[in-house]
Enzyme design. Structure first.
Site, PDB file in Angstrom:
ATOM      1  N   THR A 186       0.952  -1.415  -0.344  1.00 35.39           N
ATOM      2  CA  THR A 186       0.033   0.681   0.048  1.00 35.39           C
ATOM      3  C   THR A 186       0.678   0.993  -0.202  1.00 35.39           C
ATOM      4  O   THR A 186       1.100   1.205   1.290  1.00 35.39           O
ATOM      5  CB  THR A 186      -1.142   0.332   1.208  1.00 35.39           C
ATOM      6  OG1 THR A 186      -1.406  -1.038   1.170  1.00 35.39           O
ATOM      7  CG2 THR A 186      -1.954   1.340   0.794  1.00 35.39           C
ATOM      8  N   ASN A 389      11.809  -8.795   1.221  1.00 32.09           N
ATOM      9  CA  ASN A 389      12.879 -10.458   0.083  1.00 32.09           C
ATOM     10  C   ASN A 389      13.498  -9.664  -0.868  1.00 32.09           C
ATOM     11  O   ASN A 389      13.158  -9.005  -1.690  1.00 32.09           O
ATOM     12  CB  ASN A 389      11.625 -10.845  -0.148  1.00 32.09           C
ATOM     13  CG  ASN A 389      10.546 -11.796   0.955  1.00 32.09           C
ATOM     14  OD1 ASN A 389      11.077 -12.480   0.939  1.00 32.09           O
ATOM     15  ND2 ASN A 389       8.946 -11.572   0.373  1.00 32.09           N
TER      16      ASN A 389
END
Length: 394
Positions: A186, A389
């Site tokens: 977001t 990641n």
């Protein structure tokens, strides 16, 4: 040769752009409406959310002809203008029709963040246009206009200087602290540069940078309707080198992504999950992401519980190639599991618990079945969780 150097402040470092923000009444205090303007139409590259219910500002953008140029981006917080149908797109057109009375617009773009399902209060936005100083260069003003649950502003600027003293600069602002999941977060991110980069290179390098940063971010498993990353160039420096730009852009996007992690709602710890010795890169990535998204692991981090069984169980359940007699697990430099230490004795349990009390630490898992490695970074959120990641190699 070239050197990448951090710069003070943010967007102010980039020539050819103007920016600022005002309060239009969406927030009780602070800016909620901002703009980025270029002195002349410029190329723009973008990456958007994979959510199929893309918000009206994204749909408005995608309706334009391919490879269009723009000179204006309007930004707002508190209202996402998402799930508002064609009416939401028409509202944007009406807003820009009124804005064109104040300033010349070429293919203007809008980007919004906030609550889903409500039409924009056009009258508030339109009435605020007279407050704008379209010649301002206030990076704080525009970054404040897009902040919602953020606890701190997110901006970064770098210069890329070559041996012949020539240089170009890149700067960016970003917002985001919750509802974050791979396929962006977001978040809104706007990157400006004065590099003399071609449009094809802009598209290629922005997508590549997002894959290893924003597209690898996860907070609570939800993918927003409004996620947006945009790159614009004024080309004012006249300088460009593809490899140097690639490195600088990846540095910026990764650092901003890590800011999202650190600003995760309620976060108190940042943890690295390092998978090494995997069969291949895909399996290393899969195992690391499995750990960063596991509810068992989330609660263990929040509770500072060094139970290695949650780590091993998650790796085994991920489906990657692994063997309990080859697996090694460390919390920082504390060995908690290998084939010779399958029971966590009191001394090592206490040492591992002390590691987990630290604000940041690493959980390393060597599968010992190959040579691939992947790291996932995360933080505790109590019953929520965030992970990013990145940093992979084989």
């Amino acid at each position: 040769m070239y050197e990448i150097k951090r710069l003070e402040n943010g967007l102010e470092n980039i020539d050819g752009f103007y920016f600022g923000g005002v309060n239009s009444g969406f927030k009780k205090e602070g800016n909620d409406l901002g703009f980025i303007r270029s002195s002349e139409p410029v190329d723009i590259s973008s990456v958007f959310t994979s959510n199929k219910f893309q918000a009206a500002p994204i749909r408005h953008f995608l309706k334009k002809r391919q490879n269009f140029r723009t000179n204006f981006i309007l930004l707002n917080s508190k209202n996402a203008n998402a799930m508002t149908g064609e009416a939401g797109i028409n509202d944007i057109d009406e807003i820009f029709k009124n804005l064109s009375k104040n300033i010349n617009l070429v293919n203007p773009v809008m980007s919004s963040t906030g609550v889903i399902g409500y039409r924009l209060k056009k009258e508030k936005i339109i009435s605020a246009f007279d407050k704008f100083d379209f010649d301002s260069r206030d990076s704080n003003g525009v970054v404040g206009a897009i902040m919602t649950t953020d606890s701190f502003k997110k901006e970064i600027a770098v210069s890329v200087k070559f041996d012949d003293k020539k240089e170009f600069k890149i700067a960016a602002i970003c917002k985001g602290a919750g509802m974050i999941n791979p396929s962006l977060a977001t978040m809104l991110c706007f990157i400006l540069t004065d590099a003399n980069i071609s449009k094809p290179d802009m598209d290629e390098l922005l997508k590549e940078a997002c894959e290893s940063s924003f597209n690898a971010v996860s907070v609570d498993g939800d993918t927003s309707t409004n996620d947006t990353v945009m790159l614009l160039t004024s080309r004012k420096s006249g300088v460009y080198d593809k490899e140097a730009f690639k490195e600088a852009l990846k540095l910026i996007t990764k650092e901003l992504a890590l800011m999202l992690v650190k600003d995760g709602e309620g976060a108190t710890k940042v943890v690295e999950f390092n998978i090494s010795g995997a069969l291949n890169l895909k399996e290393a990535e899969h195992a690391a992401k499995a750990l960063s998204n596991s509810l068992l692991v989330k609660t263990a981090i929040f509770g500072e519980d060094p139970n290695w069984g949650r780590i091993a169980s998650t790796i085994g359940a991920s489906g990657v190639e692994c063997d309990e007699d080859k697996l090694e697990i460390y919390y920082d430099d504390v060995l908690v599991y290998d084939k010779f230490h399958k029971e966590l004795d009191e001394k090592r349990e206490l040492a591992a618990h002390q590691v987990m009390k630290k604000p940041s630490y690493t959980i390393s898992c060597n599968l010992n079945v190959g040579d691939a490695q992947f790291s996932a970074y995360g933080c505790d959120l109590g019953h929520k969780y965030v992970s990013i990641n990145a940093d992979y190699r084989s």
